[in-house]
Design a protein around this motif. Structure first.
Motif, PDB file in Angstrom:
ATOM      1  N   ASP A  19       0.960  -1.419   0.264  1.00 28.51           N
ATOM      2  CA  ASP A  19       0.195   0.058  -0.186  1.00 28.51           C
ATOM      3  C   ASP A  19       0.600   1.186  -0.034  1.00 28.51           C
ATOM      4  OD1 ASP A  19      -2.518  -1.036   0.246  1.00 28.51           O
ATOM      5  OD2 ASP A  19      -2.275  -1.436   2.008  1.00 28.51           O
ATOM      6  N   HIS A  20       0.447   3.026  -0.593  1.00 29.09           N
ATOM      7  CA  HIS A  20       0.732   3.763  -0.533  1.00 29.09           C
ATOM      8  C   HIS A  20      -0.011   4.627  -0.059  1.00 29.09           C
ATOM      9  CE1 HIS A  20       4.597   1.759  -2.287  1.00 29.09           C
ATOM     10  NE2 HIS A  20       3.893   0.754  -3.081  1.00 29.09           N
ATOM     11  N   GLN A  21       0.271   5.623   0.066  1.00 26.79           N
ATOM     12  CA  GLN A  21      -0.599   7.172   0.474  1.00 26.79           C
ATOM     13  C   GLN A  21      -1.262   7.799  -1.049  1.00 26.79           C
ATOM     14  OE1 GLN A  21       2.019   9.067   2.220  1.00 26.79           O
ATOM     15  NE2 GLN A  21       0.478   9.122   4.754  1.00 26.79           N
ATOM     16  N   LYS A  54      -4.427   9.225 -10.832  1.00 22.38           N
ATOM     17  CA  LYS A  54      -3.168   8.932 -10.142  1.00 22.38           C
ATOM     18  C   LYS A  54      -4.910   8.034  -8.868  1.00 22.38           C
ATOM     19  CE  LYS A  54      -1.148  13.675 -10.167  1.00 22.38           C
ATOM     20  NZ  LYS A  54      -1.649  13.744 -11.354  1.00 22.38           N
ATOM     21  N   TRP A  55      -4.188   7.638  -7.708  1.00 22.18           N
ATOM     22  CA  TRP A  55      -4.978   6.983  -6.866  1.00 22.18           C
ATOM     23  C   TRP A  55      -5.033   7.695  -5.540  1.00 22.18           C
ATOM     24  CZ3 TRP A  55      -5.894   0.845  -7.335  1.00 22.18           C
ATOM     25  CH2 TRP A  55      -6.767   0.797  -8.571  1.00 22.18           C
ATOM     26  N   PHE A  56      -5.611   7.766  -4.953  1.00 21.53           N
ATOM     27  CA  PHE A  56      -5.140   8.533  -3.651  1.00 21.53           C
ATOM     28  C   PHE A  56      -5.497   6.964  -2.476  1.00 21.53           C
ATOM     29  CE2 PHE A  56      -5.946  12.008  -6.143  1.00 21.53           C
ATOM     30  CZ  PHE A  56      -4.974  12.755  -6.005  1.00 21.53           C
ATOM     31  N   SER A  57      -5.222   7.147  -1.079  1.00 22.05           N
ATOM     32  CA  SER A  57      -5.655   6.714  -0.108  1.00 22.05           C
ATOM     33  C   SER A  57      -6.615   7.079   0.692  1.00 22.05           C
ATOM     34  CB  SER A  57      -4.199   6.009   0.556  1.00 22.05           C
ATOM     35  OG  SER A  57      -4.744   6.044   1.673  1.00 22.05           O
ATOM     36  N   ARG A  58      -7.997   6.708   1.005  1.00 14.33           N
ATOM     37  CA  ARG A  58      -8.941   6.939   1.605  1.00 14.33           C
ATOM     38  C   ARG A  58      -8.081   7.037   2.712  1.00 14.33           C
ATOM     39  NH1 ARG A  58     -14.918   7.276   1.440  1.00 14.33           N
ATOM     40  NH2 ARG A  58     -14.189   6.093  -0.506  1.00 14.33           N
ATOM     41  N   GLU A  59      -7.537   6.418   3.713  1.00 12.35           N
ATOM     42  CA  GLU A  59      -6.813   6.941   4.884  1.00 12.35           C
ATOM     43  C   GLU A  59      -6.408   8.000   5.080  1.00 12.35           C
ATOM     44  OE1 GLU A  59      -4.403   3.716   8.546  1.00 12.35           O
ATOM     45  OE2 GLU A  59      -4.604   3.068   6.244  1.00 12.35           O
ATOM     46  N   LEU A  61      -6.204  10.697   2.860  1.00 13.18           N
ATOM     47  CA  LEU A  61      -6.823  11.665   3.113  1.00 13.18           C
ATOM     48  C   LEU A  61      -7.801  12.178   4.101  1.00 13.18           C
ATOM     49  CD1 LEU A  61      -8.184  11.234  -0.459  1.00 13.18           C
ATOM     50  CD2 LEU A  61      -6.377  12.693  -0.248  1.00 13.18           C
ATOM     51  N   GLN A  62      -8.330  10.837   4.715  1.00 14.43           N
ATOM     52  CA  GLN A  62      -9.456  11.388   6.270  1.00 14.43           C
ATOM     53  C   GLN A  62      -7.696  11.719   6.943  1.00 14.43           C
ATOM     54  OE1 GLN A  62     -11.076   7.821   6.057  1.00 14.43           O
ATOM     55  NE2 GLN A  62     -12.630   7.716   5.696  1.00 14.43           N
ATOM     56  N   GLN A  63      -6.677  11.001   7.565  1.00 21.39           N
ATOM     57  CA  GLN A  63      -5.761  11.479   8.098  1.00 21.39           C
ATOM     58  C   GLN A  63      -5.834  12.984   8.357  1.00 21.39           C
ATOM     59  OE1 GLN A  63      -2.405   8.722   8.131  1.00 21.39           O
ATOM     60  NE2 GLN A  63      -1.264  10.657   9.214  1.00 21.39           N
ATOM     61  N   GLU A  64      -5.402  12.966   7.343  1.00 24.69           N
ATOM     62  CA  GLU A  64      -4.461  14.904   6.763  1.00 24.69           C
ATOM     63  C   GLU A  64      -5.915  15.852   6.613  1.00 24.69           C
ATOM     64  OE1 GLU A  64      -1.620  15.895   6.697  1.00 24.69           O
ATOM     65  OE2 GLU A  64      -0.771  13.946   7.327  1.00 24.69           O
ATOM     66  N   ASN A  65      -6.896  15.394   6.361  1.00 20.92           N
ATOM     67  CA  ASN A  65      -8.618  15.688   6.027  1.00 20.92           C
ATOM     68  C   ASN A  65      -8.396  16.327   4.895  1.00 20.92           C
ATOM     69  OD1 ASN A  65     -10.977  16.879   7.591  1.00 20.92           O
ATOM     70  ND2 ASN A  65     -10.018  19.165   7.925  1.00 20.92           N
ATOM     71  N   LEU A  66      -8.173  16.506   3.896  1.00 21.24           N
ATOM     72  CA  LEU A  66      -7.866  16.520   2.433  1.00 21.24           C
ATOM     73  C   LEU A  66      -9.293  16.756   2.134  1.00 21.24           C
ATOM     74  CD1 LEU A  66      -4.024  15.653   2.419  1.00 21.24           C
ATOM     75  CD2 LEU A  66      -4.468  17.820   2.426  1.00 21.24           C
ATOM     76  N   LEU A  87       2.742  16.907   1.267  1.00 19.02           N
ATOM     77  CA  LEU A  87       1.822  16.258   2.539  1.00 19.02           C
ATOM     78  C   LEU A  87       2.339  14.558   2.697  1.00 19.02           C
ATOM     79  CD1 LEU A  87      -1.041  18.291   4.262  1.00 19.02           C
ATOM     80  CD2 LEU A  87       1.579  18.907   4.071  1.00 19.02           C
ATOM     81  N   ALA A  88       2.622  14.519   1.815  1.00 17.57           N
ATOM     82  CA  ALA A  88       2.331  12.803   1.458  1.00 17.57           C
ATOM     83  C   ALA A  88       3.464  12.486   2.009  1.00 17.57           C
ATOM     84  CB  ALA A  88       2.182  12.166   0.266  1.00 17.57           C
ATOM     85  N   LYS A  89       4.412  11.117   2.689  1.00 19.14           N
ATOM     86  CA  LYS A  89       5.821  10.699   2.810  1.00 19.14           C
ATOM     87  C   LYS A  89       5.386   9.189   1.695  1.00 19.14           C
ATOM     88  CE  LYS A  89       5.728  12.969   7.863  1.00 19.14           C
ATOM     89  NZ  LYS A  89       4.822  13.113   7.429  1.00 19.14           N
TER      90      LYS A  89
END
Length: 220
Positions: A19-21, A54-59, A61-66, A87-89
């Motif tokens: 998995d990735h952010q 692009k694919w974004f991890s829901r977790e 986005l929710q963690q960073e409130n994006l 902001l992604a690592k």
């Protein structure tokens, strides 16, 4: 989708590397040439602006409130994608074209002689909202990002004269006032950066007049 198996590129990336952010692949843009025919451009893989491919991890986005900002109807993808990537690592890049951005003459970015390019006041607003998040989540980069905005917006308003000049200066000045605690004004280093962008052959800002940069900063 650029081809029937485009989604497999993302699934296989997760299967092979976990998995990735964010997952970022390439996309191809269809556009009209000067003769009215279609041509195609494959965009660089390191694209942090468009939402395509692009694919974004829901977790994540929710963690960073994006999310897309409700006040932005233009440059909304620049805001969301730019913040998410900065902001992604953990960003994983996929060197494959998975999406086709087809030409649509009714798109906001195509209408009225591409007036979209001249919405500089909205560009200033988008950057102001962007910098607010950077101040909260990544304050060590606030000064750098503010200076990058000033350089970019100078070149942008020179190449694409603002549709509404007074509105642009109001939005631009409001941004500078809000972040005045980290804004140090004109410097020879900033001038050198602007001049270097002007001199990049084939670059977005090639040939833009940078002689007024100091006055632009000193008299916003």
């Amino acid at each position: 989708m650029h081809f029937a198996g485009a989604l497999l590129e993302f699934f296989n990336a997760i299967k092979d590397s976990g998995d990735h952010q964010i997952l970022i692949a390439r996309y191809i843009e269809q556009f009209l040439d000067e003769k009215g025919g279609f041509r195609y451009l494959v965009h660089p893989i390191y694209d942090w602006k468009a939402a395509y491919a692009k694919w974004f991890s829901r977790e994540y986005l929710q963690q960073e409130n994006l999310s897309f900002h409700p006040e932005l109807k233009l440059f909304e993808d620049t805001y969301f994608v730019g913040l998410s990537c900065q902001l992604a690592k953990d960003i994983h890049y996929i060197d494959s074209v998975v999406y086709s951005w087809l030409y649509n003459e009714n798109s906001l970015v195509r209408q009225n002689g591409k007036s979209f390019e001249h919405q500089t006041a909205l560009w200033a607003k988008e950057n102001r909202l962007f910098l607010r998040v950077i101040r909260e989540k990544q304050p060590e980069n606030l000064k750098r990002d503010l200076e990058n905005y000033v350089i970019d917006v100078y070149m942008r308003q020179r190449k694409f004269p603002p549709e509404n000049l007074p509105d642009f200066y109001v939005a631009h000045l409001a941004l500078l006032i809000e972040f005045s605690d980290v804004w140090s004004g004109y410097s020879e280093d900033l001038q050198a950066k602007v001049d270097s962008l002007r001199d990049v052959a084939g670059g977005q800002w090639q040939g833009v007049d940078t002689s007024g940069f100091q006055d632009f900063i000193n008299n916003p």
